[in-house]
Design an enzyme around this catalytic site. Structure first.
Site, PDB file in Angstrom:
ATOM      1  N   HIS A  20       0.829  -1.204   0.000  1.00 52.55           N
ATOM      2  CA  HIS A  20       0.000   0.000   0.000  1.00 52.55           C
ATOM      3  C   HIS A  20       0.867   1.259   0.000  1.00 52.55           C
ATOM      4  O   HIS A  20       1.719   1.429   0.861  1.00 52.55           O
ATOM      5  CB  HIS A  20      -0.913  -0.021   1.225  1.00 52.55           C
ATOM      6  N   ASP A  28       7.708   7.644 -20.650  1.00 60.80           N
ATOM      7  CA  ASP A  28       8.050   7.655 -22.068  1.00 60.80           C
ATOM      8  C   ASP A  28       9.540   7.372 -22.216  1.00 60.80           C
ATOM      9  O   ASP A  28      10.260   7.224 -21.227  1.00 60.80           O
ATOM     10  CB  ASP A  28       7.638   8.984 -22.718  1.00 60.80           C
ATOM     11  N   HIS A  98       6.357  19.350 -13.981  1.00 61.69           N
ATOM     12  CA  HIS A  98       7.225  18.249 -14.406  1.00 61.69           C
ATOM     13  C   HIS A  98       8.456  18.101 -13.511  1.00 61.69           C
ATOM     14  O   HIS A  98       8.891  16.985 -13.223  1.00 61.69           O
ATOM     15  CB  HIS A  98       7.644  18.438 -15.866  1.00 61.69           C
ATOM     16  N   TYR A 120       5.936  14.167 -22.127  1.00 54.64           N
ATOM     17  CA  TYR A 120       5.195  14.177 -20.863  1.00 54.64           C
ATOM     18  C   TYR A 120       4.191  13.028 -20.730  1.00 54.64           C
ATOM     19  O   TYR A 120       3.286  13.097 -19.920  1.00 54.64           O
ATOM     20  CB  TYR A 120       4.478  15.522 -20.642  1.00 54.64           C
ATOM     21  N   ASN A 122       3.861  10.295 -19.058  1.00 56.01           N
ATOM     22  CA  ASN A 122       4.411   9.592 -17.908  1.00 56.01           C
ATOM     23  C   ASN A 122       3.352   9.589 -16.817  1.00 56.01           C
ATOM     24  O   ASN A 122       2.575  10.545 -16.702  1.00 56.01           O
ATOM     25  CB  ASN A 122       5.649  10.321 -17.369  1.00 56.01           C
TER      26      ASN A 122
END
Length: 131
Positions: A20, A28, A98, A120, A122
């Site tokens: 958990h 990418d 990012h 981006y 991801n």
């Protein structure tokens, strides 16, 4: 041979070992992978495998409690999620800058590199519990 969607042995092992709150990153081809997390490099060539296919396979086995994407992946107004987030529904990913996304990657158990070449594309996936 396994009967479920995900056949990659190392990736399947990582998911089976997650608890958990543990973090798995699907990225990418250009996402930098820091020294700490396990690197699972699936990239064969540009576009192979696609991010969407890897995400679908991972979601078939991983209970996800929370997801995070880069703000830069969202629509220009910052309000709309990119279409590749649809498999995560009903979860709505949190969007962070990012630079912060890359910092969060440092605590990942593993990072999966796809052949995706869309900027981006991801996602951080935080494991939940199935009970």
């Amino acid at each position: 041979m396994k009967r479920t969607t995900l056949l990659h042995a190392e990736l399947s092992r990582v998911i089976a070992g997650m608890g958990h709150g543990d973090l798995l990153v699907i990225g990418d081809a250009g996402l930098p992978i820091p020294a700490g997390p396990l690197r699972i490099d699936l990239a064969v060539m540009r576009g192979v495998p696609r991010f969407a296919d890897v995400l679908q396979a991972v979601l078939s086995e991983l209970q996800v409690e929370r997801a995070v994407i880069a703000q830069e992946a969202c629509t220009p107004d910052g309000a709309g999620m990119p279409p590749w987030c649809h498999p995560l529904q009903p979860l709505v990913p949190e969007a962070v800058p990012h630079a912060q996304f890359k910092e969060l990657c440092l605590s990942a158990k593993a990072m999966v590199r796809t052949g995706e070449c869309t900027p981006y594309m991801n996602v951080l996936l935080y494991a939940g519990v199935a009970f």
